[in-house]
Design a protein around this motif. Structure first.
Motif, PDB file in Angstrom:
ATOM      1  N   ARG A  71      41.969  39.950  34.407  1.00  0.00           N
ATOM      2  CA  ARG A  71      41.908  41.062  35.352  1.00  0.00           C
ATOM      3  C   ARG A  71      42.627  42.285  34.797  1.00  0.00           C
ATOM      4  N   GLU A 101      38.988  49.646  31.749  1.00  0.00           N
ATOM      5  CA  GLU A 101      38.320  50.487  32.742  1.00  0.00           C
ATOM      6  C   GLU A 101      39.073  51.784  32.992  1.00  0.00           C
ATOM      7  N   ARG A 147      37.915  45.533  39.632  1.00  0.00           N
ATOM      8  CA  ARG A 147      36.794  45.145  40.483  1.00  0.00           C
ATOM      9  C   ARG A 147      35.538  45.175  39.617  1.00  0.00           C
ATOM     10  N   LEU A 148      34.819  44.062  39.602  1.00  0.00           N
ATOM     11  CA  LEU A 148      33.652  43.975  38.725  1.00  0.00           C
ATOM     12  C   LEU A 148      32.433  44.615  39.371  1.00  0.00           C
ATOM     13  N   GLU A 149      32.520  45.934  39.501  1.00  0.00           N
ATOM     14  CA  GLU A 149      31.416  46.732  40.020  1.00  0.00           C
ATOM     15  C   GLU A 149      30.525  47.153  38.856  1.00  0.00           C
ATOM     16  N   PRO A 150      29.302  47.610  39.121  1.00  0.00           N
ATOM     17  CA  PRO A 150      28.361  47.928  38.034  1.00  0.00           C
ATOM     18  C   PRO A 150      28.922  48.853  36.962  1.00  0.00           C
ATOM     19  N   ALA A 151      29.647  49.898  37.347  1.00  0.00           N
ATOM     20  CA  ALA A 151      30.177  50.836  36.356  1.00  0.00           C
ATOM     21  C   ALA A 151      31.196  50.163  35.447  1.00  0.00           C
ATOM     22  N   THR A 152      32.032  49.299  36.027  1.00  0.00           N
ATOM     23  CA  THR A 152      33.039  48.586  35.231  1.00  0.00           C
ATOM     24  C   THR A 152      32.368  47.601  34.288  1.00  0.00           C
ATOM     25  N   ILE A 153      31.380  46.872  34.798  1.00  0.00           N
ATOM     26  CA  ILE A 153      30.659  45.918  33.957  1.00  0.00           C
ATOM     27  C   ILE A 153      29.995  46.636  32.788  1.00  0.00           C
TER      28      ILE A 153
END
Length: 313
Positions: free
Chosen positions: A201, A208, A267-273
């Protein structure tokens, strides 16, 4: 009465021939056990047959076999595969409903005294054993990937697991050259995944937020705490960083508290991924996955051979 798995030399049943099950099968065969495998997809057996020589070669380089290699057989029929087995290693899909159904089916096809160990990476044993007729013989034995090389096996019982099953299972895996870690109570993700999850994390949060690249985050771990923690773990390593662990916690306690208070919340949101994936691809460069995997496994063999001689745990 539960069979003493450390006294048995009967066949071992391996249920599920995915990545985990294939490597368990090779490990048991390397140690001289007859292995009987089940998977509903015969293609998994074909895949295992193609991979088996390479897995055995890895195991031989790590620790040459002291006994003749055990035979490995296969059936897509669960009853036939488990006929006469003395122990079962279940490595089916990581879904609670499927685990409950599969463990109950395994029970119906083995003797009442046969221990059934699950490779589940995050599910709780108490939940998995809920539909079993003899839940006292259901135990978690979660390996670390790649299973045939990595020594760690996390062991924990559920609400109804018999204490002697936990102890028998621990000594059984020790005899295979594994390093069992026994949990005193159930927790989601067991031990290693929770430790990895906490570090993972923060690693993602650092990438990120733009603090460092994925490559440099990995480099910081590999050439910072990684080597020492590999040999002695975090507690003993920090004990040696001061005049004992109490002195370390007293001297550096505020520093660590300040770091803990400032840790990121990834937070594994689309932008972070997308950002992390781009960073990892950049770190990999032109190297193929096969090249990376071969490099990893060869390095693990060398490293684990040293750890066997030097490690303090």
């Amino acid at each position: 009465m539960i069979m003493d798995v450390n006294a048995m030399r009967g066949p071992i049943g391996v249920v599920g021939l995915g990545t985990i099950g294939q490597r368990w099968a090779a490990t048991f065969a390397h140690h001289g056990y007859e292995v009987s495998c089940y998977d509903p997809d015969p293609a998994r057996w074909q895949s295992f047959q193609a991979l088996h020589p390479a897995l055995i070669d890895d195991l031989e380089r790590l620790a040459p076999a002291r006994t003749a290699r055990g035979p490995v057989r296969f059936s897509a029929d669960l009853g036939k595969a488990l006929a006469g087995v003395a122990f079962v290693q279940e490595s089916g899909p990581e879904r609670l409903d499927l685990k409950q159904e599969l463990l109950a089916a395994i029970e119906r096809n083995v003797g009442d005294d046969v221990v059934i160990a699950s490779s589940s990476s995050a599910l709780l044993v108490s939940d998995m054993q809920a539909n079993c007729a003899r839940p006292q013989r259901i135990v978690l034995a979660h390996p670390f990937n790649p299973v045939h090389l990595m020594p760690l096996v996390e062991i924990v019982g559920g609400r109804d697991t018999a204490p002697e099953v936990i102890e028998q299972t621990r000594t059984f895996y020790e005899a295979l050259g594994k390093k069992p870690a026994v949990l005193r109570k159930e927790v989601t993700g067991h031990l290693a995944l929770r430790l990895m999850g906490a570090m993972w994390r923060e690693a993602i949060a650092l990438v990120e937020s733009g603090v460092a690249s994925a490559e440099d985050v990995d480099r910081a771990f590999c050439y910072g705490p990684g080597p020492k923690w590999t040999l002695q773990g975090s507690f003993i390593s920090n004990h040696l960083n001061a005049e004992g662990i109490e002195a370390f916690l007293t001297k550096y306690g505020k520093t660590y508290q300040d770091i803990w208070d400032d840790l990121g919340d990834a937070r594994l949101e689309p932008a972070t991924i997308a950002r992390v994936s781009q960073e990892v691809r950049a770190a990999i460069g032109e190297r193929s996955d096969a090249e990376l995997r071969d490099q990893r496994d060869a390095g693990l063999v060398d490293l684990l051979r040293v750890m066997t001689q030097r490690a303090a745990l």
